[in-house]
Motif scaffolding. Structure first.
Motif, mmCIF file in Angstrom:
data_model
loop_
_atom_site.group_PDB
_atom_site.id
_atom_site.type_symbol
_atom_site.label_atom_id
_atom_site.label_comp_id
_atom_site.label_asym_id
_atom_site.label_seq_id
_atom_site.Cartn_x
_atom_site.Cartn_y
_atom_site.Cartn_z
ATOM 1 N N LYS A 216 -20.980 3.738 15.506
ATOM 2 C CA LYS A 216 -22.197 3.576 16.296
ATOM 3 C C LYS A 216 -23.107 4.802 16.242
ATOM 4 O O LYS A 216 -24.189 4.800 16.828
ATOM 5 N N SER A 217 -22.687 5.840 15.514
ATOM 6 C CA SER A 217 -23.433 7.102 15.518
ATOM 7 C C SER A 217 -24.519 7.181 14.453
ATOM 8 O O SER A 217 -25.416 8.011 14.540
ATOM 9 N N GLY A 218 -24.402 6.340 13.417
ATOM 10 C CA GLY A 218 -25.324 6.440 12.287
ATOM 11 C C GLY A 218 -24.677 7.073 11.070
ATOM 12 O O GLY A 218 -25.149 6.892 9.947
ATOM 13 N N VAL A 219 -23.601 7.827 11.262
ATOM 14 C CA VAL A 219 -22.801 8.330 10.146
ATOM 15 C C VAL A 219 -21.877 7.200 9.719
ATOM 16 O O VAL A 219 -21.383 6.440 10.568
ATOM 17 N N HIS A 220 -21.623 7.068 8.417
ATOM 18 C CA HIS A 220 -20.811 5.930 8.004
ATOM 19 C C HIS A 220 -19.416 6.020 8.588
ATOM 20 O O HIS A 220 -18.787 7.081 8.602
ATOM 21 N N ALA A 221 -18.910 4.882 9.042
ATOM 22 C CA ALA A 221 -17.655 4.847 9.797
ATOM 23 C C ALA A 221 -16.466 5.363 9.011
ATOM 24 O O ALA A 221 -15.495 5.861 9.596
ATOM 25 N N THR A 222 -16.504 5.251 7.692
ATOM 26 C CA THR A 222 -15.364 5.685 6.890
ATOM 27 C C THR A 222 -15.138 7.195 6.972
ATOM 28 O O THR A 222 -14.027 7.668 6.725
ATOM 29 N N ILE A 223 -16.173 7.957 7.320
ATOM 30 C CA ILE A 223 -16.013 9.402 7.457
ATOM 31 C C ILE A 223 -14.997 9.716 8.552
ATOM 32 O O ILE A 223 -14.306 10.742 8.514
ATOM 33 N N ALA A 224 -14.877 8.826 9.548
ATOM 34 C CA ALA A 224 -13.894 9.023 10.611
ATOM 35 C C ALA A 224 -12.481 9.095 10.040
ATOM 36 O O ALA A 224 -11.639 9.857 10.530
ATOM 37 N N GLY A 225 -12.215 8.309 9.002
ATOM 38 C CA GLY A 225 -10.895 8.335 8.385
ATOM 39 C C GLY A 225 -10.581 9.686 7.777
ATOM 40 O O GLY A 225 -9.462 10.201 7.915
ATOM 41 N N VAL A 226 -11.553 10.281 7.096
ATOM 42 C CA VAL A 226 -11.344 11.591 6.475
ATOM 43 C C VAL A 226 -11.141 12.663 7.538
ATOM 44 O O VAL A 226 -10.240 13.507 7.439
ATOM 45 N N VAL A 227 -11.981 12.644 8.572
ATOM 46 C CA VAL A 227 -11.871 13.641 9.637
ATOM 47 C C VAL A 227 -10.514 13.545 10.322
ATOM 48 O O VAL A 227 -9.853 14.562 10.581
ATOM 49 N N LEU A 228 -10.064 12.325 10.617
ATOM 50 C CA LEU A 228 -8.746 12.151 11.228
ATOM 51 C C LEU A 228 -7.651 12.719 10.330
ATOM 52 O O LEU A 228 -6.745 13.416 10.797
ATOM 53 N N ALA A 229 -7.742 12.430 9.023
ATOM 54 C CA ALA A 229 -6.724 12.903 8.085
ATOM 55 C C ALA A 229 -6.585 14.421 8.102
ATOM 56 O O ALA A 229 -5.473 14.959 8.026
ATOM 57 N N LEU A 230 -7.703 15.114 8.203
ATOM 58 C CA LEU A 230 -7.670 16.576 8.152
ATOM 59 C C LEU A 230 -7.032 17.197 9.393
ATOM 60 O O LEU A 230 -6.684 18.379 9.379
#
Length: 390
Positions: A216-230
């Motif tokens: 819902k932020s405007g950043v593509h949702a898949t970026i959440a997966g990368v951030v979580l992984a790190l």
């Protein structure tokens, strides 16, 4: 502390087999999109399941799990694997940089007069590790194992570059409240890591909330997966038995077969379907189509091979063991198989234009097919050549 055995060999096998499944799923999508079932195929993708269409659930939901896996790969390999030292990351890192820059320049040169299609400059910069390793697997033991490791490392760095490009250049209108909420979740995830939380459940729960906020932020949702992984811990809990697996290892092992055999093939099936009913020869000469195809085929060959040659000649890196220049040329061609990530970036570049999506998909299919066939041919003809002399 003793680490679990490297997952690279297992990853190579799964990615290669998954690449073959992806090929089959994509071919099936093409057949259906050009048959009497085409209306049902396209209408099913546009049908809504709750707040999102089926296509969006696949591209924003399932692919978030794909990017979670990509992030886990990147973190593991950089901190504890094939990219953990400069000597190991030098050649694939330099090759990946060349393999992103040159295709982007070729695409931009062909589309420079059209600001609309120029937005797709990043489409040919990506390499599809599953497809590329699938082609390598067909050649069996005739290809040195070092080339598979090189290609895997290059593709992982390539994926990192793609993640950065998506975050910087393909985000929509930003929602400050949602971004602040997402930032708060990230702070909580980092705090759990620092405090020694090693159970996966809290990370995954906060990760699900992070996905919603990023969506819902405007950043593509898949970026959440990368951030979580790190934020997933790479080390097991203190006092655990020797050889115990860390949360990152456990999650990576749990995900990698689902990603290889379900998530990526489903994405390919949902996005590879292109109707050729109204296609003409002129379509292949459209700047968007030509830029993508030429970027993948010529750009990856020149970029990866050229950057690798410079690095090796200047002594910055070494040729992979038992490999020859022709092997490197073949692998450089295989890097032009940009299917999954190229499709994903293309959908982000032109989300509202079915016409442009058709053109870019044809360019991706043509460039990837030509790169795969030529790469396999070069490697097959090189397999019996004498070893390179130093």
């Amino acid at each position: 502390m003793h680490r679990p055995p490297s997952m690279l060999r297992d990853l190579l096998k799964s990615e290669a087999a998954g690449g073959l499944v992806l090929m089959a799923a994509s071919a099936l999508a093409l057949v259906i999109a050009n048959s009497a079932l085409a209306p049902h195929y396209f209408s099913a993708l546009r049908s809504y399941l709750g707040p999102l269409s089926l296509e969006h659930w696949i591209n924003d939901g399932l692919m978030a799990l794909f990017f979670l896996f990509v992030g886990l790969e990147i973190k593991r390999e950089v901190l504890d694997g094939q990219l953990s030292s400069w000597s190991r990351r030098a050649l694939p890192g330099i090759a990946a940089a060349g393999g992103m820059i040159v295709p982007a320049l070729i695409f931009a040169a062909i589309n420079i007069s059209d600001p609309t299609t120029l937005r797709g400059w990043a489409i040919p910069t990506a390499t599809d590790i599953a497809f590329a390793l699938g082609v390598l697997s067909l050649l069996g033991k005739r290809v040195p194992a070092s080339l598979k490791v090189f290609l895997t490392a290059l593709a992982i760095i390539d994926d990192l570059g793609a993640v950065i490009v998506i975050a910087l250049f393909y985000s929509g209108a930003l929602s400050v409240p949602m971004l602040l909420g997402a930032a708060g979740i990230v702070v909580a995830l980092v705090a759990m890591n620092r405090l020694g939380v090693r159970r996966l459940a809290p990370y995954l729960l906060l990760g699900a909330i992070l996905w919603v906020l990023v969506l819902k932020s405007g950043v593509h949702a898949t970026i959440a997966g990368v951030v979580l992984a790190l934020t997933i811990p790479l080390s097991p809990s203190p006092g655990t038995p020797e050889g115990a697996h860390s949360p990152l290892h456990i999650l990576e092992h749990a995900l990698h077969r689902w990603v290889a055999f379900l998530i990526v093939p489903v994405f390919g099936f949902a996005n590879a379907g292109v109707s050729f009913a109204d296609a003409t020869a002129d379509l292949f000469l459209e700047p968007l189509t030509l830029g993508v195809a030429a970027g993948l085929l010529l750009g990856k060959l020149v970029g990866v091979m050229g950057a690798s040659a410079i690095a090796i000649r200047l002594g910055w890196a070494e040729m992979p063991a038992l490999a020859q220049w022709r092997h490197l040329a073949g692998v450089s061609l295989l890097c032009g198989i940009g299917f999954t990530m190229s499709l994903f970036i293309g959908l982000l570049a032109f989300p509202d234009s079915a016409e442009l999506q058709t053109k870019l998909k044809i360019g991706i299919l043509a460039g990837s097919l030509a790169s795969g066939l030529l790469g396999a041919l070069v490697l097959a003809r090189t397999s019996g050549a004498p070893p390179r002399k130093n």
